[in-house]
Design a protein around this motif. Structure first.
Motif, PDB file in Angstrom:
ATOM      1  N   LEU A 173       0.820  -1.207   0.000  1.00 18.11           N
ATOM      2  CA  LEU A 173       0.000   0.000   0.000  1.00 18.11           C
ATOM      3  C   LEU A 173       0.859   1.264   0.000  1.00 18.11           C
ATOM      4  O   LEU A 173       0.537   2.247  -0.679  1.00 18.11           O
ATOM      5  N   ASN A 174       1.963   1.247   0.751  1.00 20.26           N
ATOM      6  CA  ASN A 174       2.834   2.418   0.760  1.00 20.26           C
ATOM      7  C   ASN A 174       3.577   2.582  -0.564  1.00 20.26           C
ATOM      8  O   ASN A 174       3.915   3.697  -0.955  1.00 20.26           O
ATOM      9  N   LEU A 175       3.824   1.465  -1.251  1.00 20.77           N
ATOM     10  CA  LEU A 175       4.380   1.550  -2.600  1.00 20.77           C
ATOM     11  C   LEU A 175       3.417   2.344  -3.493  1.00 20.77           C
ATOM     12  O   LEU A 175       3.822   3.264  -4.210  1.00 20.77           O
ATOM     13  N   LEU A 176       2.138   1.989  -3.423  1.00 18.10           N
ATOM     14  CA  LEU A 176       1.136   2.689  -4.221  1.00 18.10           C
ATOM     15  C   LEU A 176       1.033   4.154  -3.806  1.00 18.10           C
ATOM     16  O   LEU A 176       0.967   5.056  -4.655  1.00 18.10           O
ATOM     17  N   LEU A 177       1.044   4.417  -2.512  1.00 22.81           N
ATOM     18  CA  LEU A 177       0.976   5.796  -2.019  1.00 22.81           C
ATOM     19  C   LEU A 177       2.184   6.604  -2.479  1.00 22.81           C
ATOM     20  O   LEU A 177       2.053   7.762  -2.901  1.00 22.81           O
ATOM     21  N   GLY A 178       3.375   5.992  -2.401  1.00 24.73           N
ATOM     22  CA  GLY A 178       4.581   6.704  -2.800  1.00 24.73           C
ATOM     23  C   GLY A 178       4.575   7.067  -4.269  1.00 24.73           C
ATOM     24  O   GLY A 178       4.938   8.192  -4.658  1.00 24.73           O
ATOM     25  N   VAL A 179       4.149   6.134  -5.118  1.00 19.92           N
ATOM     26  CA  VAL A 179       4.087   6.401  -6.556  1.00 19.92           C
ATOM     27  C   VAL A 179       3.038   7.464  -6.859  1.00 19.92           C
ATOM     28  O   VAL A 179       3.267   8.384  -7.652  1.00 19.92           O
ATOM     29  N   LEU A 253      11.673  -9.360  -8.782  1.00 22.27           N
ATOM     30  CA  LEU A 253      10.832  -8.320  -9.358  1.00 22.27           C
ATOM     31  C   LEU A 253      11.635  -7.037  -9.494  1.00 22.27           C
ATOM     32  O   LEU A 253      12.373  -6.656  -8.585  1.00 22.27           O
ATOM     33  N   ALA A 254      11.434  -6.318 -10.599  1.00 22.39           N
ATOM     34  CA  ALA A 254      12.184  -5.080 -10.827  1.00 22.39           C
ATOM     35  C   ALA A 254      11.527  -3.871 -10.171  1.00 22.39           C
ATOM     36  O   ALA A 254      12.204  -2.992  -9.629  1.00 22.39           O
ATOM     37  N   LEU A 255      10.206  -3.754 -10.246  1.00 22.46           N
ATOM     38  CA  LEU A 255       9.444  -2.620  -9.696  1.00 22.46           C
ATOM     39  C   LEU A 255      10.032  -1.264 -10.108  1.00 22.46           C
ATOM     40  O   LEU A 255      10.437  -0.458  -9.262  1.00 22.46           O
ATOM     41  N   PRO A 256      10.083  -0.957 -11.403  1.00 24.00           N
ATOM     42  CA  PRO A 256      10.710   0.287 -11.848  1.00 24.00           C
ATOM     43  C   PRO A 256      10.030   1.548 -11.340  1.00 24.00           C
ATOM     44  O   PRO A 256      10.709   2.553 -11.046  1.00 24.00           O
ATOM     45  N   LEU A 257       8.705   1.562 -11.225  1.00 25.82           N
ATOM     46  CA  LEU A 257       8.025   2.754 -10.718  1.00 25.82           C
ATOM     47  C   LEU A 257       8.367   2.984  -9.252  1.00 25.82           C
ATOM     48  O   LEU A 257       8.578   4.129  -8.818  1.00 25.82           O
ATOM     49  N   CYS A 258       8.402   1.910  -8.492  1.00 24.11           N
ATOM     50  CA  CYS A 258       8.782   2.022  -7.086  1.00 24.11           C
ATOM     51  C   CYS A 258      10.199   2.560  -6.957  1.00 24.11           C
ATOM     52  O   CYS A 258      10.483   3.427  -6.128  1.00 24.11           O
ATOM     53  N   ARG A 259      11.100   2.070  -7.795  1.00 21.03           N
ATOM     54  CA  ARG A 259      12.492   2.504  -7.732  1.00 21.03           C
ATOM     55  C   ARG A 259      12.620   3.990  -8.057  1.00 21.03           C
ATOM     56  O   ARG A 259      13.354   4.729  -7.404  1.00 21.03           O
ATOM     57  N   GLU A 260      11.879   4.440  -9.074  1.00 24.00           N
ATOM     58  CA  GLU A 260      11.931   5.852  -9.437  1.00 24.00           C
ATOM     59  C   GLU A 260      11.352   6.719  -8.322  1.00 24.00           C
ATOM     60  O   GLU A 260      11.911   7.767  -7.981  1.00 24.00           O
TER      61      GLU A 260
END
Length: 290
Positions: A173-179, A253-260
């Motif tokens: 959920l915090n991944l989604l919030l951060g993006v 998993l790469a999770l590019p949006l999370c990384r950015e």
């Protein structure tokens, strides 16, 4: 009602939860490393303990609200665990990695202490009002023993699985919030660069299909251009996205949006804005030029 509750860690959320418990009639003992944060709660009926261990001693339920894993290691395993009686329920609201959550539960079980981990949804105002949404992981029997405390803290309480489950949910959920928050910041920067006032963008956002409670809350900071007191500090957002990336590595998993997005909050921390709300990335986005 479980009579003896300790709350250790009195940041915006921990302090709010202590107030909710006091309002529900619990005898609450509190501790915070910065004593000034604990003193207002004494005026509201809480007992101030001189140490985390003293706060936890004799408690039936201990609520932990700390910043990160090193803080849990220092406070829980450095001062508290030796003071807990077998059968004590530890309710840990600290956002940690799923692997750390599982290891911690195992370490505590050896001392006869049952750990519940909470994925807590809400803001400090909701915490003080006992209106959080709580997603609980861990031993179901322990959850039953702490049911009164959990009900005092949240308007919704749901058991989601074994150790690590609530941590996984919180990081997702915090991944989604951060993006989303980083996206809001870039939308504001884009609008202002093109000559559109941010007030117009925020007004339209809040009256549109893009509106959501979490974006509306962050948009309030952006509208005011004021990011203190923070609802969710930039440093903690960066920490949680870094934890998500660390766990993703184990699943390839790469999770590019999370990384950015993590890079956006790292930049906020580097700019000296670690203690400001995560929405401050809107100001940083406006300062960046190609």
């Amino acid at each position: 009602m479980t009579e003896r509750v300790a709350v250790i860690g009195l940041g915006a959320m921990g302090g709010g939860m202590a107030r909710a418990l006091l309002g529900a009639g619990y005898a609450v003992t509190v501790f915070n490393r910065t004593r000034e944060r604990a003193e207002p709660l004494a005026a509201e009926g809480a007992v101030l303990a001189p140490s985390a261990g003293d706060a936890a001693a004799g408690a039936d339920v201990v609520v932990l609200s700390l910043a990160d894993e090193p803080a849990v290691d220092e406070v829980l395993f450095g001062d508290v665990v030796g003071r807990l009686r077998p059968g004590t329920v530890l309710v840990d609201t600290t956002t940690v990695s799923p692997s750390y959550a599982r290891t911690t539960a195992t370490r505590l079980a050896a001392s006869g202490v049952r750990r519940l981990e909470l994925c807590v949804l809400g803001n400090p105002e909701m915490a003080a009002a006992g209106k959080l949404r709580l997603f609980v992981a861990g031993d179901a029997t322990a959850a039953g023993r702490a049911a009164g405390v959990l009900s005092a803290l949240g308007q919704e309480v749901r058991h989601v699985g074994g150790p690590g489950s609530a941590s996984t949910l919180k990081l997702a959920l915090n991944l989604l919030l951060g993006v989303q928050t980083a996206g809001l910041g870039e939308a504001v920067a884009f609008a202002e660069a093109a000559g559109l006032d941010r007030e117009v963008l925020v007004d339209v956002l809040l009256d549109s299909g893009w509106r959501s409670p979490v974006l509306a809350f962050r948009a309030g900071f952006v509208r005011r251009r004021e990011y203190r007191p923070a609802g969710f500090r930039s440093a903690l957002m960066h920490k949680d996205l870094a934890l998500a990336l660390e766990q993703a590595e184990a699943h390839r998993l790469a999770l590019p949006l999370c990384r950015e997005a993590a890079g956006r909050y790292a930049a906020a921390v580097a700019a000296g804005r670690a203690d400001e709300d995560a929405a401050v990335v809107a100001e940083l986005a406006g300062e960046e030029k190609r």
